[in-house]
Design an enzyme around this catalytic site. Structure first.
Site, PDB file in Angstrom:
ATOM      1  N   LYS A   1     -11.520   0.481  -0.743  1.00 30.14           N
ATOM      2  CA  LYS A   1     -11.537   1.916  -0.909  1.00 30.14           C
ATOM      3  C   LYS A   1     -10.928   2.234  -2.261  1.00 30.14           C
ATOM      4  CE  LYS A   1      -7.485   2.408   2.144  1.00 30.14           C
ATOM      5  NZ  LYS A   1      -7.357   1.214   2.985  1.00 30.14           N
TER       6      LYS A   1
ATOM      7  N   ASP B   1      -5.686   2.886  -3.407  1.00 31.94           N
ATOM      8  CA  ASP B   1      -6.962   2.879  -2.684  1.00 31.94           C
ATOM      9  C   ASP B   1      -7.153   4.111  -1.795  1.00 31.94           C
ATOM     10  OD1 ASP B   1      -5.050   2.040  -0.890  1.00 31.94           O
ATOM     11  OD2 ASP B   1      -6.120   0.234  -0.251  1.00 31.94           O
ATOM     12  N   ARG B   2      -6.058   4.839  -1.522  1.00 30.68           N
ATOM     13  CA  ARG B   2      -6.216   6.050  -0.707  1.00 30.68           C
ATOM     14  C   ARG B   2      -6.268   7.292  -1.585  1.00 30.68           C
ATOM     15  NH1 ARG B   2      -2.800   5.642   4.801  1.00 30.68           N
ATOM     16  NH2 ARG B   2      -3.342   3.483   5.273  1.00 30.68           N
TER      17      ARG B   2
ATOM     18  N   LYS C   1      -1.863  -9.638  -0.151  1.00 25.70           N
ATOM     19  CA  LYS C   1      -3.151  -9.832   0.494  1.00 25.70           C
ATOM     20  C   LYS C   1      -4.097 -10.581  -0.422  1.00 25.70           C
ATOM     21  CE  LYS C   1      -5.571  -5.477  -0.287  1.00 25.70           C
ATOM     22  NZ  LYS C   1      -6.325  -4.433   0.397  1.00 25.70           N
TER      23      LYS C   1
ATOM     24  N   ASP D   1      -0.921   1.710  -3.931  1.00 20.92           N
ATOM     25  CA  ASP D   1      -1.818   0.725  -4.554  1.00 20.92           C
ATOM     26  C   ASP D   1      -3.150   1.326  -4.983  1.00 20.92           C
ATOM     27  OD1 ASP D   1      -2.569   1.051  -1.859  1.00 20.92           O
ATOM     28  OD2 ASP D   1      -3.519  -0.923  -1.820  1.00 20.92           O
TER      29      ASP D   1
ATOM     30  N   ASP E   1      -2.302   6.708  -3.109  1.00 21.59           N
ATOM     31  CA  ASP E   1      -1.162   5.991  -2.540  1.00 21.59           C
ATOM     32  C   ASP E   1      -0.651   4.917  -3.504  1.00 21.59           C
ATOM     33  OD1 ASP E   1      -3.253   4.169  -2.270  1.00 21.59           O
ATOM     34  OD2 ASP E   1      -2.491   3.358  -0.387  1.00 21.59           O
TER      35      ASP E   1
ATOM     36  N   SER F   1       0.813  -1.219   0.000  1.00 20.40           N
ATOM     37  CA  SER F   1       0.000   0.000   0.000  1.00 20.40           C
ATOM     38  C   SER F   1       0.847   1.271   0.000  1.00 20.40           C
ATOM     39  CB  SER F   1      -0.948  -0.039   1.192  1.00 20.40           C
ATOM     40  OG  SER F   1      -1.858   1.005   1.106  1.00 20.40           O
ATOM     41  N   HIS F   2       0.715   2.086   1.039  1.00 21.59           N
ATOM     42  CA  HIS F   2       1.404   3.386   1.077  1.00 21.59           C
ATOM     43  C   HIS F   2       2.801   3.267   1.670  1.00 21.59           C
ATOM     44  CE1 HIS F   2      -0.585   2.423   4.740  1.00 21.59           C
ATOM     45  NE2 HIS F   2       0.283   3.189   5.373  1.00 21.59           N
TER      46      HIS F   2
ATOM     47  N   SER G   1      -8.040   7.542   7.366  1.00 22.40           N
ATOM     48  CA  SER G   1      -6.717   7.354   6.780  1.00 22.40           C
ATOM     49  C   SER G   1      -6.760   7.536   5.258  1.00 22.40           C
ATOM     50  CB  SER G   1      -6.205   5.965   7.130  1.00 22.40           C
ATOM     51  OG  SER G   1      -7.171   4.981   6.798  1.00 22.40           O
TER      52      SER G   1
HETATM   53  C1  VG1 Z   1      -3.988   1.736   8.345  1.00 20.46           C
HETATM   54  C2  VG1 Z   1      -5.158   2.691   8.459  1.00 20.46           C
HETATM   55  C3  VG1 Z   1      -6.451   1.975   8.151  1.00 20.46           C
HETATM   56  C4  VG1 Z   1      -6.361   1.339   6.750  1.00 20.46           C
HETATM   57  C5  VG1 Z   1      -5.133   0.458   6.676  1.00 20.46           C
HETATM   58  C6  VG1 Z   1      -4.920  -0.105   5.282  1.00 20.46           C
HETATM   59  O1  VG1 Z   1      -4.131   0.689   9.264  1.00 20.46           O
HETATM   60  O2  VG1 Z   1      -5.198   3.278   9.744  1.00 20.46           O
HETATM   61  O3  VG1 Z   1      -7.519   2.874   8.235  1.00 20.46           O
HETATM   62  O4  VG1 Z   1      -7.511   0.584   6.489  1.00 20.46           O
HETATM   63  O5  VG1 Z   1      -3.967   1.194   7.025  1.00 20.46           O
HETATM   64  O6  VG1 Z   1      -4.837   0.912   4.337  1.00 20.46           O
HETATM   65  P1  VG1 Z   1      -3.360   0.650  10.669  1.00 20.46           P
HETATM   66  O7  VG1 Z   1      -3.740  -0.683  11.291  1.00 20.46           O
HETATM   67  O8  VG1 Z   1      -1.925   0.808  10.380  1.00 20.46           O
HETATM   68  O9  VG1 Z   1      -3.869   1.818  11.439  1.00 20.46           O
HETATM   69  V1  VG1 Z   1      -3.917   0.667   2.953  1.00 20.46           V
HETATM   70  O10 VG1 Z   1      -4.046   1.946   1.873  1.00 20.46           O
HETATM   71  O11 VG1 Z   1      -2.443   0.473   3.688  1.00 20.46           O
HETATM   72  O12 VG1 Z   1      -4.535  -0.753   2.367  1.00 20.46           O
HETATM   73 CO    CO Z   2      -3.390   1.582   0.009  1.00 20.28          CO
END
Ligand code: VG1
Ligand code: CO
Length: 545
Positions: free
Chosen positions: A381, A285-286, A130, A283, A281, A117-118, A370
């Site tokens: 997302k 989704d953000r 995943k 991947d 981000d 992801s990010h 987030s």
């Molecule tokens: C974080 C965010 C959460 C989000 C998750 C995956 O998780 O707070 O809201 O769903 O990342 O996002 P955590 O457990 O680190 O707080 V992504 O764009 O990394 O799939």
């Molecule tokens: Co992401």
């Protein structure tokens, strides 16, 4: 030739908030990817009691380092495990929301996504895998726990000897008895966006001279944004910045917030700022949304979209069934739901908790603080979707973005909101800090705090209204009588030490206060309650969003 390869379990292959995420070098150990992937397949077989001979698996990733190697491994293993077909995004590319769309559209059993992801990418940064299920969404906890159980007892995995597949050429090849189809990663997703949004209206906004910049941060959304914004909607070339996916994201942190996308924030504060700024981000989704000299907090973004969607976006013309947000996310959308007369659900952090609600038709839009916003068009997302929502809002109102949000605050009041992340904490110190606060929660009720009184203090536990499953220990929340909240929880996506997230929310009818006036007292109260300085030596967050 089919091979059964003996192996022994790795510890720590438990998927977190969003899949298995570790340092890339951990994934690069011999058998590491194989063990996890075989455990996914074994868990799926255990659930269904059947084989995969009439099943499709979708595979793709965000383009980060080790993406292509992992895809070749997965293709061989999927063939050895008897899948009918494996469908791979060309170049190994698929954004997280596109994966979700493809699984749903093509009726696949599920998909494996290669992404952290990010988190930064590269041999010394992060990697992840995943699994998404047939509704297109992240595997629910029942499945991730079953996968984890398999990783702990695995003694062999299945693969076969075959040459690498050419990931860059669309078409069909065979690996063993399995058909491997390399497909255009943009097509399904673009078709879905065309169904939801009024592309003509968006085109006319650009045609009339309004401007936007989109920062893909060298993640997976570059190709999607070039295609949808510049090709389909007629935005001028140059609208998309950093549009080429890179294995190390150009050395950046592909996380669309004010800290990691500071360049974009500065661009929107400049003299020739465009009307809309957006970033996604790694991947895809953000999303972060900016107006000229204006930042839209994710909670406000969700609330404004929820309020306007039915009137201005064709895909939501029949109205919203309900909305949902994760517990730490600002309550702004709840007020919109009340005014629309629809339910608003509060779930634990992580998109996997929205899936059941959407499958049951109970919720249409959902979001997280987030920088996650999405709807039931997929089960993830969706960054580009959020950008198209804001384009729709601007195309309909022809107002500056700040005026749109200002109008919203005038009508609903404003949730002042911030998240303070304390990264790289000693894991034991962080766990101890949470434990101690948890123990003291009952004593806090009715005490005065931050100019108000504590009305409730608990560790959030969620009972899924659809399947009755219970997820406990999802974060400490301290609710004050004036509507303010202090929330804290430990991150489930980090790869180094522990990250503590402290979330602050204060509500006022008037949207015009400096944010610090409202949130600083809550921050001090939160840090005191946690005994942050005494236990960790920290007085300030690493990242504030
Ligand atoms: C974080 C965010 C959460 C989000 C998750 C995956 O998780 O707070 O809201 O769903 O990342 O996002 P955590 O457990 O680190 O707080 V992504 O764009 O990394 O799939
Ligand atoms: Co992401």
């Amino acid at each position: 030739m089919l091979q059964t390869i003996p192996t022994t379990p790795f510890s720590g292959q438990r998927p977190g908030t969003s899949g298995l995420r570790k340092k890339t070098r951990i994934f690069m150990q011999p058998h590491y990817v194989e063990n996890f992937v075989q455990s996914v397949f074994d868990a799926l077989r255990e659930i269904s009691g059947g084989d995969f001979k009439d099943k499709d698996l979708i595979v793709g990733g965000d383009g980060r380092y080790y993406n292509r190697v992992s895809i070749q491994t997965i293709v061989r293993m999927a063939a050895a495990n008897g899948f009918r077909r494996v469908q791979v995004g060309r170049g190994g590319i698929l954004s997280t929301p596109a994966m979700s769309a493809v699984i749903r559209r093509r009726g696949a059993l599920g998909g494996l996504l290669l992404t952290a992801s990010h988190n930064p990418g590269g041999i010394d940064c992060d990697f992840g895998i995943k699994y998404n299920i047939s509704n297109g969404g992240p595997a629910p906890e029942s499945l991730t726990e079953l996968i984890y159980a398999h990783t702990r007892k695995l003694s062999r995995y299945l693969s076969l000897q075959s040459c690498d597949v050419d990931l860059d050429r669309e078409g069909v090849v065979r690996v063993g008895d399995t058909e491997v189809r390399i497909f255009d990663p943009l097509a399904d997703y673009t078709a879905l966006m065309e169904r939801i949004f009024d592309f003509d209206a968006l085109r006319s906004w650009f045609h009339d001279g309004y401007r936007m910049v989109f920062d893909a941060m060298h993640g997976v959304t570059g190709p999607y944004a070039h295609h949808i914004l510049e090709h389909c909607l007629g935005a001028p070339a140059g609208t998309v910045l950093r549009g080429q996916p890179l294995e190390d994201f150009g050395g950046l942190h592909p996380d669309p917030n004010q800290v990691h996308a500071a360049d974009l924030v500065a661009l929107l504060a400049g003299d020739s700022a465009p009307d809309l700024g957006a970033a996604c981000d790694g991947d895809g989704d953000r999303n972060m949304i900016l107006g000229r000299n204006f930042y839209v907090s994710p909670g406000d973004s969700l609330a404004v979209i929820a309020q306007q969607a039915a009137a201005i976006i064709p895909g939501y013309r029949s109205g919203l069934a309900g909305v949902a947000r994760s517990m730490p996310t600002s309550t702004a959308v709840d007020r919109v739901a009340r005014s629309l007369g629809i339910p608003s659900f509060e779930t634990p952090t992580g998109w996997k908790f929205f899936g059941n609600l959407m499958d049951a038709g109970m919720c249409t839009l959902c979001g997280e603080e987030s920088f996650g916003t999405g709807s039931d068009h997929v089960r993830e997302k969706d960054g580009i979707w959020a950008v198209l929502c804001w384009l729709s809002i601007l195309a309909a109102s022809r107002q500056p973005l700040a005026a749109v949000v200002g109008d919203h605050w005038r009508r609903f009041g404003r949730s002042y909101y911030q998240r303070h992340d304390f990264e790289g904490l000693d894991a034991n110190a962080a766990a101890g800090m949470m434990e101690e606060l948890r123990r003291r929660l009952p004593l806090l009720v009715n005490q005065s705090l931050s100019g108000s009184t504590v009305s409730a203090a608990d560790d959030f536990s969620y009972t899924d209204p659809v399947d009755g499953s219970v997820s406990a220990g999802q974060g400490i929340r301290i609710l004050l009588a004036d509507g303010s909240r202090i929330v804290c929880r430990l991150s489930g996506t980090g790869t180094e030490g522990a990250t503590l997230r402290l979330y602050l929310e204060g509500y006022r009818r008037d949207g015009g206060y400096p944010i610090g006036d409202i949130l600083d007292p809550l921050l001090r109260a939160g840090l005191d309650l946690l005994q942050m300085q005494a236990r960790t030596g920290r007085t300030r967050a690493t990242v504030i969003t």
